[in-house]
Motif scaffolding. Sequence first.
Motif, PDB file in Angstrom:
ATOM      1  N   GLY A  77       0.578  -1.265   0.131  1.00 38.84           N
ATOM      2  CA  GLY A  77       0.000   0.143   0.037  1.00 38.84           C
ATOM      3  C   GLY A  77       0.697   1.367   0.013  1.00 38.84           C
ATOM      4  N   GLU A  78       2.127   1.188  -0.247  1.00 40.50           N
ATOM      5  CA  GLU A  78       2.958   2.422  -0.346  1.00 40.50           C
ATOM      6  C   GLU A  78       2.813   3.098  -1.551  1.00 40.50           C
ATOM      7  OE1 GLU A  78       6.674   0.354   0.246  1.00 40.50           O
ATOM      8  OE2 GLU A  78       6.457   0.225   2.626  1.00 40.50           O
ATOM      9  N   GLN A  79       2.481   2.339  -2.632  1.00 39.49           N
ATOM     10  CA  GLN A  79       2.373   3.128  -4.011  1.00 39.49           C
ATOM     11  C   GLN A  79       0.857   3.263  -4.256  1.00 39.49           C
ATOM     12  OE1 GLN A  79       5.349   1.972  -7.080  1.00 39.49           O
ATOM     13  NE2 GLN A  79       6.325   0.634  -5.401  1.00 39.49           N
ATOM     14  N   THR A  80       0.197   4.099  -3.921  1.00 40.41           N
ATOM     15  CA  THR A  80      -1.322   4.190  -4.155  1.00 40.41           C
ATOM     16  C   THR A  80      -1.602   4.450  -5.558  1.00 40.41           C
ATOM     17  OG1 THR A  80      -1.607   4.864  -1.801  1.00 40.41           O
ATOM     18  CG2 THR A  80      -3.417   5.400  -3.059  1.00 40.41           C
ATOM     19  N   LEU A  81      -0.889   5.318  -6.074  1.00 37.55           N
ATOM     20  CA  LEU A  81      -1.288   5.921  -7.443  1.00 37.55           C
ATOM     21  C   LEU A  81      -1.001   4.823  -8.310  1.00 37.55           C
ATOM     22  CD1 LEU A  81      -1.584   8.082  -9.538  1.00 37.55           C
ATOM     23  CD2 LEU A  81       0.966   8.704  -9.467  1.00 37.55           C
ATOM     24  N   LYS A  82       0.039   3.943  -8.066  1.00 33.38           N
ATOM     25  CA  LYS A  82       0.427   2.699  -9.052  1.00 33.38           C
ATOM     26  C   LYS A  82      -0.847   1.797  -8.995  1.00 33.38           C
ATOM     27  CE  LYS A  82       3.554  -1.421  -9.706  1.00 33.38           C
ATOM     28  NZ  LYS A  82       4.593  -2.050  -9.151  1.00 33.38           N
ATOM     29  N   ASN A  83      -1.333   1.523  -7.521  1.00 38.50           N
ATOM     30  CA  ASN A  83      -2.547   0.558  -7.516  1.00 38.50           C
ATOM     31  C   ASN A  83      -3.804   1.212  -8.181  1.00 38.50           C
ATOM     32  OD1 ASN A  83      -0.830  -1.061  -6.155  1.00 38.50           O
ATOM     33  ND2 ASN A  83      -1.623  -0.329  -3.990  1.00 38.50           N
ATOM     34  N   ILE A  84      -3.953   2.505  -8.059  1.00 38.87           N
ATOM     35  CA  ILE A  84      -5.056   3.097  -8.754  1.00 38.87           C
ATOM     36  C   ILE A  84      -4.879   3.062 -10.200  1.00 38.87           C
ATOM     37  CG2 ILE A  84      -6.314   5.400  -9.212  1.00 38.87           C
ATOM     38  CD1 ILE A  84      -5.641   6.188  -6.402  1.00 38.87           C
ATOM     39  N   SER A  85      -3.509   3.225 -10.511  1.00 40.90           N
ATOM     40  CA  SER A  85      -3.599   3.248 -12.314  1.00 40.90           C
ATOM     41  C   SER A  85      -3.864   1.563 -12.752  1.00 40.90           C
ATOM     42  CB  SER A  85      -2.449   3.646 -12.671  1.00 40.90           C
ATOM     43  OG  SER A  85      -1.800   4.918 -12.233  1.00 40.90           O
ATOM     44  N   LEU A  86      -3.520   0.838 -11.876  1.00 33.46           N
ATOM     45  CA  LEU A  86      -3.587  -0.739 -12.351  1.00 33.46           C
ATOM     46  C   LEU A  86      -5.045  -1.053 -12.384  1.00 33.46           C
ATOM     47  CD1 LEU A  86      -0.622  -2.447 -10.678  1.00 33.46           C
ATOM     48  CD2 LEU A  86      -0.739  -2.046 -12.937  1.00 33.46           C
ATOM     49  N   VAL A  87      -5.699  -0.720 -11.328  1.00 28.10           N
ATOM     50  CA  VAL A  87      -7.227  -1.085 -11.256  1.00 28.10           C
ATOM     51  C   VAL A  87      -7.969  -0.504 -12.354  1.00 28.10           C
ATOM     52  CG1 VAL A  87      -8.161   0.539  -9.515  1.00 28.10           C
ATOM     53  CG2 VAL A  87      -9.004  -1.680  -9.659  1.00 28.10           C
ATOM     54  N   THR A  88      -7.702   0.970 -12.464  1.00 26.93           N
ATOM     55  CA  THR A  88      -8.255   1.718 -13.955  1.00 26.93           C
ATOM     56  C   THR A  88      -7.867   1.042 -15.267  1.00 26.93           C
ATOM     57  OG1 THR A  88      -8.090   3.675 -12.641  1.00 26.93           O
ATOM     58  CG2 THR A  88      -8.315   3.929 -14.895  1.00 26.93           C
ATOM     59  N   LEU A  89      -6.658   0.394 -15.456  1.00 27.11           N
ATOM     60  CA  LEU A  89      -6.272  -0.194 -16.771  1.00 27.11           C
ATOM     61  C   LEU A  89      -7.133  -1.710 -16.652  1.00 27.11           C
ATOM     62  CD1 LEU A  89      -2.369   0.101 -16.961  1.00 27.11           C
ATOM     63  CD2 LEU A  89      -4.303   0.936 -18.404  1.00 27.11           C
ATOM     64  N   GLY A  90      -7.269  -2.261 -15.582  1.00 27.09           N
ATOM     65  CA  GLY A  90      -8.333  -3.715 -15.484  1.00 27.09           C
ATOM     66  C   GLY A  90      -9.722  -3.207 -15.946  1.00 27.09           C
ATOM     67  N   ILE A  91     -10.246  -1.953 -15.355  1.00 24.96           N
ATOM     68  CA  ILE A  91     -11.638  -1.661 -15.755  1.00 24.96           C
ATOM     69  C   ILE A  91     -11.841  -1.369 -17.222  1.00 24.96           C
ATOM     70  CG2 ILE A  91     -13.581  -0.105 -15.401  1.00 24.96           C
ATOM     71  CD1 ILE A  91     -12.523   0.345 -12.546  1.00 24.96           C
ATOM     72  N   LEU A  92     -10.765  -0.725 -17.722  1.00 31.53           N
ATOM     73  CA  LEU A  92     -10.503  -0.172 -19.323  1.00 31.53           C
ATOM     74  C   LEU A  92     -10.573  -1.505 -20.192  1.00 31.53           C
ATOM     75  CD1 LEU A  92      -8.330   2.744 -19.353  1.00 31.53           C
ATOM     76  CD2 LEU A  92     -10.996   2.731 -19.712  1.00 31.53           C
ATOM     77  N   PHE A  93      -9.839  -2.543 -19.657  1.00 31.47           N
ATOM     78  CA  PHE A  93      -9.580  -3.890 -20.208  1.00 31.47           C
ATOM     79  C   PHE A  93     -10.915  -4.690 -20.291  1.00 31.47           C
ATOM     80  CE2 PHE A  93      -7.794  -8.342 -20.205  1.00 31.47           C
ATOM     81  CZ  PHE A  93      -7.699  -8.314 -21.595  1.00 31.47           C
ATOM     82  N   PHE A  94     -11.651  -4.567 -19.023  1.00 32.46           N
ATOM     83  CA  PHE A  94     -13.064  -5.180 -19.212  1.00 32.46           C
ATOM     84  C   PHE A  94     -14.008  -4.636 -20.110  1.00 32.46           C
ATOM     85  CE2 PHE A  94     -16.974  -5.286 -17.455  1.00 32.46           C
ATOM     86  CZ  PHE A  94     -17.405  -6.475 -17.369  1.00 32.46           C
ATOM     87  N   LEU A  95     -14.004  -3.251 -20.340  1.00 25.26           N
ATOM     88  CA  LEU A  95     -14.887  -2.540 -21.122  1.00 25.26           C
ATOM     89  C   LEU A  95     -14.611  -2.754 -22.396  1.00 25.26           C
ATOM     90  CD1 LEU A  95     -15.066   0.878 -19.211  1.00 25.26           C
ATOM     91  CD2 LEU A  95     -16.822  -0.926 -19.329  1.00 25.26           C
ATOM     92  N   ILE A  96     -13.134  -2.844 -22.834  1.00 23.78           N
ATOM     93  CA  ILE A  96     -13.012  -3.026 -24.084  1.00 23.78           C
ATOM     94  C   ILE A  96     -13.149  -4.502 -24.565  1.00 23.78           C
ATOM     95  CG2 ILE A  96     -10.823  -3.356 -25.775  1.00 23.78           C
ATOM     96  CD1 ILE A  96      -9.616  -1.181 -24.319  1.00 23.78           C
TER      97      ILE A  96
END
Length: 406
Positions: free
Chosen positions: A289-308
């Motif tokens: 949990g030290e790199q919050t921005l990285k985790n947010i970016s990864l979960v956002t990519l996961g959602i975009l991947f799902f939508l595509i």
Amino acid sequence: MADLIENIILLKQRLTNLQTVDFGIKGSIKSLKSTDINIIKNVWNFIDEIFKAESNETIYIDNIHDFLSFQVEIIVKIGDVPGYYKTFNNFLSSNKIKCLSKKFYIEELNYREDVDTIIPSIVNAYKLNLQIILLLSKIADYKKEQGNKLELFFYKSEKGVSLDVAYSENDLYNLRAAKIVDLKTQLLDSIDSSERKQLFLNELISDLDKNGSTYANLLKDWETIIANYEKSFKLYLSGFSFDKIKTSSLEYFQKLSDRLYDSINKVSSYIFGIPIGYILLINNFDFKGEQTLKNISLVTLGILFFLIMWFVFFKNIAEAIGAIEGDIRKFKEKIENRSELKEITTELSNLEDKSIKSQKNKLFLVKVLSAIILIVTILIFLIITIRTDRQSTDADKPKLNFVKIQ
């Protein structure tokens, strides 16, 4: 030219005491009128001679008005008028291979092309004859044309015949060629024109070889040749149509199968590719949990991947399957009444009931799997976030120091 012919006809109608002369016709106008003068001027180039009947005085175009109301004699060079023919035989001798005179008048028949609505039977026969000549010219292996003469050459295996297109008026009287337009379409413009052409040539060459290779004999036997050709084509169909239809049907069935299995391969690749993609995504999370921005970016990519995946790839596959279903239904409708294609109909039903149904189930499975993995990814992200927040809260709480009393 049409005006010229019309004026010649009008002038001839005004003439009396008609005689045939070397240059054309000779006749009298008892009382020359202004309308006669206008007609004569319109055809002046074809007036061989015009003179006053009483004195044999020659009349010229400049002084013709001086002879109003007088009787005049006129010699008209009808033979030089383009498109004007005294007899049908004269017309035929100049237009045997093709009609060179698009606007013509045949005096013997009192018929003007493109003016008279009632066409004499001999002219109809002539036009049918021209269609036969045109068709034969198109399917001949070789042709030799010179002026008003045409010779056609046809070959079958090692045998060949030459056909000199020569005929007379009498050869046209009994001609019946009502199917010539349909025959032309069959031999030149249909899908199976090459087969039809070969069958027709076989019958044509056989008839010419048996009855004499003259065009007059061909016209006489035309209906027999057509009848024999139609019988030959029916025999050809009964012997070969089954194999041709079955072959083309099998080819189309194979194309449908290939399209279906292509979509199956895509779905199968997604079954393995989607979990791997998300595993790699989850593996890159910062679980501390030290790199919050990285985790947010990864979960956002996961959602975009799902939508595509859902709205592009899965949708395309579903549309492809729907199109294949539609093609199968149409194909079945075309061949369902053909007993010889029952095997293919059964295979199509299996393809529709089993393979496509299985493909739809796989696609549904992939959709559910991708949704579950996305939910798992989001839950992992939330757990990491919540745990990090708790750790931060615990770290911010004041610590109490207890003193031991002796």
